[in-house]
Write a protein that holds these residues in place. Sequence first.
Motif, mmCIF file in Angstrom:
data_model
loop_
_atom_site.group_PDB
_atom_site.id
_atom_site.type_symbol
_atom_site.label_atom_id
_atom_site.label_comp_id
_atom_site.label_asym_id
_atom_site.label_seq_id
_atom_site.Cartn_x
_atom_site.Cartn_y
_atom_site.Cartn_z
ATOM 1 N N PHE A 12 0.836 -1.192 0.000
ATOM 2 C CA PHE A 12 0.000 0.000 0.000
ATOM 3 C C PHE A 12 0.878 1.251 0.000
ATOM 4 C CE2 PHE A 12 -2.339 -3.313 2.283
ATOM 5 C CZ PHE A 12 -3.500 -3.371 1.527
ATOM 6 N N VAL A 13 0.293 2.336 -0.478
ATOM 7 C CA VAL A 13 0.972 3.634 -0.479
ATOM 8 C C VAL A 13 0.206 4.571 0.447
ATOM 9 C CG1 VAL A 13 1.675 5.629 -1.841
ATOM 10 C CG2 VAL A 13 1.806 3.334 -2.834
ATOM 11 N N LEU A 14 0.892 5.067 1.477
ATOM 12 C CA LEU A 14 0.298 6.037 2.390
ATOM 13 C C LEU A 14 0.612 7.443 1.881
ATOM 14 C CD1 LEU A 14 1.289 4.414 5.812
ATOM 15 C CD2 LEU A 14 -0.988 4.470 4.804
ATOM 16 N N THR A 15 -0.425 8.197 1.578
ATOM 17 C CA THR A 15 -0.185 9.542 1.024
ATOM 18 C C THR A 15 0.308 10.516 2.076
ATOM 19 O OG1 THR A 15 -2.504 10.159 1.388
ATOM 20 C CG2 THR A 15 -1.932 9.216 -0.759
ATOM 21 N N GLY A 16 0.049 10.237 3.361
ATOM 22 C CA GLY A 16 0.516 11.109 4.431
ATOM 23 C C GLY A 16 -0.391 12.307 4.661
ATOM 24 N N LEU A 17 0.131 13.272 5.397
ATOM 25 C CA LEU A 17 -0.662 14.460 5.722
ATOM 26 C C LEU A 17 -0.749 15.430 4.560
ATOM 27 C CD1 LEU A 17 0.469 15.331 9.383
ATOM 28 C CD2 LEU A 17 -1.699 14.347 8.638
ATOM 29 N N THR A 18 0.327 15.559 3.811
ATOM 30 C CA THR A 18 0.361 16.505 2.701
ATOM 31 C C THR A 18 1.347 16.036 1.645
ATOM 32 O OG1 THR A 18 0.792 18.817 2.077
ATOM 33 C CG2 THR A 18 2.115 17.913 3.853
ATOM 34 N N ASP A 19 1.124 16.449 0.395
ATOM 35 C CA ASP A 19 2.053 16.105 -0.674
ATOM 36 C C ASP A 19 2.906 17.300 -1.096
ATOM 37 O OD1 ASP A 19 0.067 17.616 -1.761
ATOM 38 O OD2 ASP A 19 -0.440 16.222 -3.393
ATOM 39 N N ARG A 20 2.877 18.375 -0.310
ATOM 40 C CA ARG A 20 3.672 19.566 -0.635
ATOM 41 C C ARG A 20 5.118 19.368 -0.174
ATOM 42 N NH1 ARG A 20 -0.410 24.457 1.298
ATOM 43 N NH2 ARG A 20 -2.181 23.858 -0.028
ATOM 44 N N PRO A 21 6.082 19.371 -1.074
ATOM 45 C CA PRO A 21 7.486 19.120 -0.696
ATOM 46 C C PRO A 21 8.023 20.121 0.325
ATOM 47 C CG PRO A 21 7.194 18.990 -3.080
ATOM 48 C CD PRO A 21 5.928 19.545 -2.530
ATOM 49 N N GLY A 22 7.599 21.367 0.219
ATOM 50 C CA GLY A 22 8.130 22.389 1.120
ATOM 51 C C GLY A 22 7.713 22.222 2.567
ATOM 52 N N LEU A 23 6.682 21.424 2.818
ATOM 53 C CA LEU A 23 6.190 21.244 4.181
ATOM 54 C C LEU A 23 6.740 19.988 4.850
ATOM 55 C CD1 LEU A 23 2.404 22.181 3.780
ATOM 56 C CD2 LEU A 23 4.228 23.581 4.749
ATOM 57 N N GLN A 24 7.421 19.140 4.087
ATOM 58 C CA GLN A 24 7.861 17.857 4.639
ATOM 59 C C GLN A 24 8.854 18.033 5.786
ATOM 60 O OE1 GLN A 24 6.369 15.013 3.537
ATOM 61 N NE2 GLN A 24 5.181 16.362 2.203
ATOM 62 N N ALA A 25 9.892 18.843 5.590
ATOM 63 C CA ALA A 25 10.912 19.029 6.632
ATOM 64 C C ALA A 25 10.344 19.722 7.875
ATOM 65 C CB ALA A 25 12.104 19.805 6.072
ATOM 66 N N PRO A 26 9.592 20.836 7.721
ATOM 67 C CA PRO A 26 9.011 21.464 8.920
ATOM 68 C C PRO A 26 8.076 20.536 9.686
ATOM 69 C CG PRO A 26 8.906 22.969 7.065
ATOM 70 C CD PRO A 26 9.339 21.647 6.514
ATOM 71 N N LEU A 27 7.238 19.775 8.958
ATOM 72 C CA LEU A 27 6.326 18.857 9.636
ATOM 73 C C LEU A 27 7.084 17.741 10.342
ATOM 74 C CD1 LEU A 27 3.408 18.513 7.050
ATOM 75 C CD2 LEU A 27 3.332 19.627 9.284
#
Length: 307
Positions: A12-27
Amino acid sequence: MAEDNKTSVTLFVLTGLTDRPGLQAPLFLVFLVIYLITLVGNLGLGALIWKDLHLHTPMYFLLGSLAFADACSSSSVTPRMLMSFLSKNHVISLFECMAQFYFFGSSATTECFLLVVMAYDRYVAICNPLLYPVVMSNNICTQFIGVSYFIGFLHSAIHVGLLLRLTFCKSNVLQYFYCEILQLIKISCTDSTVNTLLILVFSAFIQIFTFMAIMVSYTRVLFTILKSKSEKGRSKAFSTCSAHLLSVSLFYGTLFFMYMRPASGPTEEHDKMYSLFYTIIIPLLNPFIYSLRNKEVIGALTRIMNK
């Protein structure tokens, strides 16, 4: 498509909370801090109760068990979510998915019944103090805790067993940040009527029964407190019970929105927020809710630090 040509999905693929690359590190940083505080708060509270003999009472044994359940609940979801923030590979196997749901479901169900026992403990302590040493001895409290965990493990095992009878061939994408049971049923190509029915029945029974039991206990406690002539005793009882009720309100409020609402309820984005609250935020808040206004816990922490 003919039944023989269907391919059963095992990844399975978990899409996560968001697909915006710029938010991955802060989150990642935000949830890493939250997770570390959650572990330190809950496991630290459990260790403090175990270490300090003054806290070896049923009330604090229950609180320590709740803290452990919260730590397990957060640990079943957060580490995988943190990995997805740093990696482009969001794939999770069927076995990992079932294991994640099992441990989270067990912890959440256990917490429901522990909250009932905690409410009953306060009811006996405040309404029938003379019977408290007999009705809520340490041995009886340990049995209550064991039954709560057993029900949690059994409840999740039933759902996992029913999930394993399903095949997943519509899609392998879960629009979520963890393996949530309703999302798995959505992508199933097998008749999932039994699964859906049992989710509704178990959710209704567990959530409504435990919530009503808690409300009945605290209603009786409230009437007893209001009749009390001791201002000091009334203040202490209110302080303890208000912490319990705040935790109950947060926990059950989000569960009711998730599993007891009509099908035409909130969108998937709202569902994610509700799930985020009871999987990650509530385990973070609980040790502070129960400890900050508790003089016995603060006193025990002070004694440990002085040593």
